[in-house]
Write an enzyme that holds these catalytic residues in place. Structure first.
Site, mmCIF file in Angstrom:
data_model
loop_
_atom_site.group_PDB
_atom_site.id
_atom_site.type_symbol
_atom_site.label_atom_id
_atom_site.label_comp_id
_atom_site.label_asym_id
_atom_site.label_seq_id
_atom_site.Cartn_x
_atom_site.Cartn_y
_atom_site.Cartn_z
ATOM 1 N N HIS A 210 -2.319 -5.432 6.889
ATOM 2 C CA HIS A 210 -3.113 -5.742 8.126
ATOM 3 C C HIS A 210 -3.776 -6.884 7.937
ATOM 4 C CE1 HIS A 210 -4.147 -1.481 9.743
ATOM 5 N NE2 HIS A 210 -3.002 -1.844 10.093
ATOM 6 N N TYR B 21 -9.405 2.579 12.150
ATOM 7 C CA TYR B 21 -9.276 4.023 11.958
ATOM 8 C C TYR B 21 -10.446 4.765 11.240
ATOM 9 C CZ TYR B 21 -4.095 2.516 11.901
ATOM 10 O OH TYR B 21 -2.988 2.003 12.518
ATOM 11 N N LYS C 148 5.205 -8.088 8.559
ATOM 12 C CA LYS C 148 5.206 -9.359 9.687
ATOM 13 C C LYS C 148 5.037 -10.578 9.127
ATOM 14 C CE LYS C 148 3.812 -6.196 13.503
ATOM 15 N NZ LYS C 148 2.873 -6.096 14.511
#
Length: 334
Positions: A285, A294, A187
């Site tokens: 991330h 997680y 992204k």
């Protein structure tokens, strides 16, 4: 649209100048924003019994935006996450407009004040190692299509890549010599490097030997040589999961998508004791909070941690605070 209204010009400038040129947004972001505005304009036009061509900026009010978001969530059955993505696309435009034309700041501020909706936070869904193995065993590797699917799913599990990151993969992004790694573009066009297992490298080499690709051509293509789409991968994966569930019944109660492999990679890295900051870099991330999500998912890791702590021993001695009469008397005077 009404003559003289700045809306058409502003919307065009937002996509062409702001997103594409100044922000250098990816084509996926631009298309996502485009789809949001298509839906919004049609929704507002229908409510106002008009046509899209006659809408003005004033028609895209905060109340209309709220109604559109409710429609997207309740009538179109979208998730809260999808609703918030729609709102992000709308907010981005009005933030751009407020900097372009000070006279429109009040109108923009009303829209920008529409809040993001909180969604319940649940433990991330993931695949167990035996479930991953069962799915990877399904493609028929004697066929080119089956080999491609096996390599793609193995690559997803090895790297934790998002599906589009994997589908955009070209040969020149892979280092086949030791140390093996791949460059992924996530992204915001953020580049990250992921290590590759020797087995994954061998699979990629086998696929490229059977179906050669130029350095800048996509590796994962269909029978016509066109790049695979995410929807096609989801369709094929569903068939593989259905077959794998015959031998691993736990798969029957799970909704498996390509993104499930990303979750599995993260949780299995946590279980292996890999530092959380390394996993953050591995998955690309932006926030460490996303990766920390997680850390709570793997039950086996929790069980082992509990065993290390041990069961507390019940003592019979009188607590010291009960033996210290003078201390208790002093506390009573307070």
């Amino acid at each position: 649209m009404k003559k003289g209204d700045p809306f058409p010009t502003l919307l065009r400038a937002f996509f062409q100048e702001w997103l594409a040129e100044q922000r250098n947004a990816s084509i996926h972001t631009i298309r996502s924003y485009r789809d949001t505005w298509r839906l919004l304009l049609r929704f507002v036009a229908e409510r106002k019994k008009s046509v899209v061509a006659r809408l003005t900026l004033a028609d895209i009010s905060a109340s209309e935006v709220r109604a559109f978001l409710n429609h997207a969530e309740n009538e179109r059955k979208g998730t809260i996450g999808t609703r918030n993505c729609r709102l992000s696309a709308i907010r981005s435009f009005f933030s751009f407009v407020s900097g372009k034309d000070p006279e429109l700041i009040v109108h923009c501020a009303e829209v920008l004040a529409v809040p993001v909706k909180r969604e319940p936070t649940s433990a991330p869904f993931y695949l167990e190692p035996n479930e991953v193995e069962a799915i990877l065993a399904q493609p028929d590797r004697s066929t080119l299509a089956g080999l491609r699917d096996h390599v793609l799913l193995s690559f997803l599990y090895n790297t934790g890549a998002r599906i589009q990151e994997a589908l955009d993969l070209c040969p020149d992004a892979i280092r086949l010599d030791a140390p093996n790694f791949v460059r992924l573009y996530g992204k915001g066009q953020k580049e990250r490097i992921c290590p590759l297992w020797p087995e994954t490298v061998m699979l990629l080499e086998t696929l490229l030997a059977r179906q050669p690709r130029a350095p800048h051509e996509r590796i994962f293509v269909n029978r016509y040589g066109e790049p695979l789409g995410a929807s096609g991968v989801r369709f094929k994966l569903a068939a593989y999961v259905k077959e794998a569930a015959k031998t691993v019944p736990t798969l029957r109660s799970k909704h498996i998508t390509p993104h499930s492999f990303r979750h599995a990679t993260a949780v299995h890295l946590v279980a292996a004791g890999v530092d959380i900051t390394v996993i953050r870099s591995w998955l690309g991330h932006v926030s460490l909070d996303t990766t920390n999500h997680y850390a709570q998912a793997d039950l086996e890791t929790k069980r082992k941690a509990l065993e290390r702590v041990g069961v507390p021993v019940t003592g019979t001695a009188t607590p010291s605070w009960k033996r210290e009469a003078s201390l208790m008397e002093w506390l009573d005077t307070l």
